[in-house]
Write a protein that holds these residues in place. Structure first.
Motif, PDB file in Angstrom:
ATOM      1  N   ILE A   1      36.876 -48.722  31.439  1.00 12.79           N
ATOM      2  CA  ILE A   1      35.837 -49.723  31.167  1.00 12.79           C
ATOM      3  C   ILE A   1      36.413 -51.133  31.292  1.00 12.79           C
ATOM      4  O   ILE A   1      35.785 -52.032  31.850  1.00 12.79           O
ATOM      5  N   PHE A   2      37.629 -51.327  30.782  1.00 13.80           N
ATOM      6  CA  PHE A   2      38.329 -52.610  30.876  1.00 13.80           C
ATOM      7  C   PHE A   2      38.532 -52.998  32.338  1.00 13.80           C
ATOM      8  O   PHE A   2      38.448 -54.163  32.713  1.00 13.80           O
ATOM      9  N   PHE A   3      38.794 -52.001  33.163  1.00 13.24           N
ATOM     10  CA  PHE A   3      39.121 -52.237  34.566  1.00 13.24           C
ATOM     11  C   PHE A   3      37.961 -52.831  35.354  1.00 13.24           C
ATOM     12  O   PHE A   3      38.176 -53.653  36.247  1.00 13.24           O
ATOM     13  N   ILE A   4      36.740 -52.445  35.032  1.00  9.52           N
ATOM     14  CA  ILE A   4      35.578 -52.871  35.828  1.00  9.52           C
ATOM     15  C   ILE A   4      35.441 -54.396  35.895  1.00  9.52           C
ATOM     16  O   ILE A   4      35.447 -54.960  36.992  1.00  9.52           O
ATOM     17  N   PRO A   5      35.327 -55.112  34.764  1.00  6.46           N
ATOM     18  CA  PRO A   5      35.177 -56.561  34.885  1.00  6.46           C
ATOM     19  C   PRO A   5      36.423 -57.260  35.431  1.00  6.46           C
ATOM     20  O   PRO A   5      36.303 -58.217  36.201  1.00  6.46           O
ATOM     21  N   THR A   6      37.609 -56.777  35.074  1.00  5.04           N
ATOM     22  CA  THR A   6      38.811 -57.436  35.588  1.00  5.04           C
ATOM     23  C   THR A   6      38.942 -57.227  37.094  1.00  5.04           C
ATOM     24  O   THR A   6      39.355 -58.131  37.820  1.00  5.04           O
TER      25      THR A   6
END
Length: 125
Positions: A45-50
């Motif tokens: 989930i963290f990876f998506i916006p970054t």
């Protein structure tokens, strides 16, 4: 407060292209005691916006080979589906050991790359 610091550190590492998720998973499990499966899912989930921010910045700077990125993305999605299904069925302790081995290999590769680069610089001087 710890969560905020973990987010900032992981975001900075992600922004440099070095894989903030690796740091995020380690910090979540080590500092917060989060179970490995949960930490890895949180990382996704963290990876998506970054990743979206990194794509925008690199696309503007013309640093992306679009054809190569699409090809890698297709097979990356297939690999992610396969990997997610495999990880669901693996015991947490085995998953931790696999992740640790993965980190060790990355660390050794980075150390080797630094020595290789440093050796080239010394030969030129």
């Amino acid at each position: 407060m710890t969560e905020i610091i973990i987010g900032i550190v992981s975001g900075i590492v992600s922004g440099t292209g070095m894989g903030g998720g690796t740091i995020l998973i380690f910090l979540l499990t080590f500092l917060l005691g989060v179970e490995q499966h949960i930490a890895q899912a949180t990382n996704l989930i963290f990876f998506i916006p970054t990743a979206i921010v990194a794509i925008i910045v690199n696309f503007k700077n013309k640093n992306i080979d679009t054809k190569l990125a699409l090809l890698i993305s297709v097979f990356g999605i297939l690999g992610a589906i396969l990997g997610a299904n495999i990880s669901i069925h693996i015991d947490v302790q085995i998953l931790k050991k696999c992740f640790g081995a993965f980190l060790a290999v990355i660390t050794l590769n980075e150390i080797y790359s630094i020595f290789k680069l440093y050796g080239k610089k010394n030969k030129k001087e």
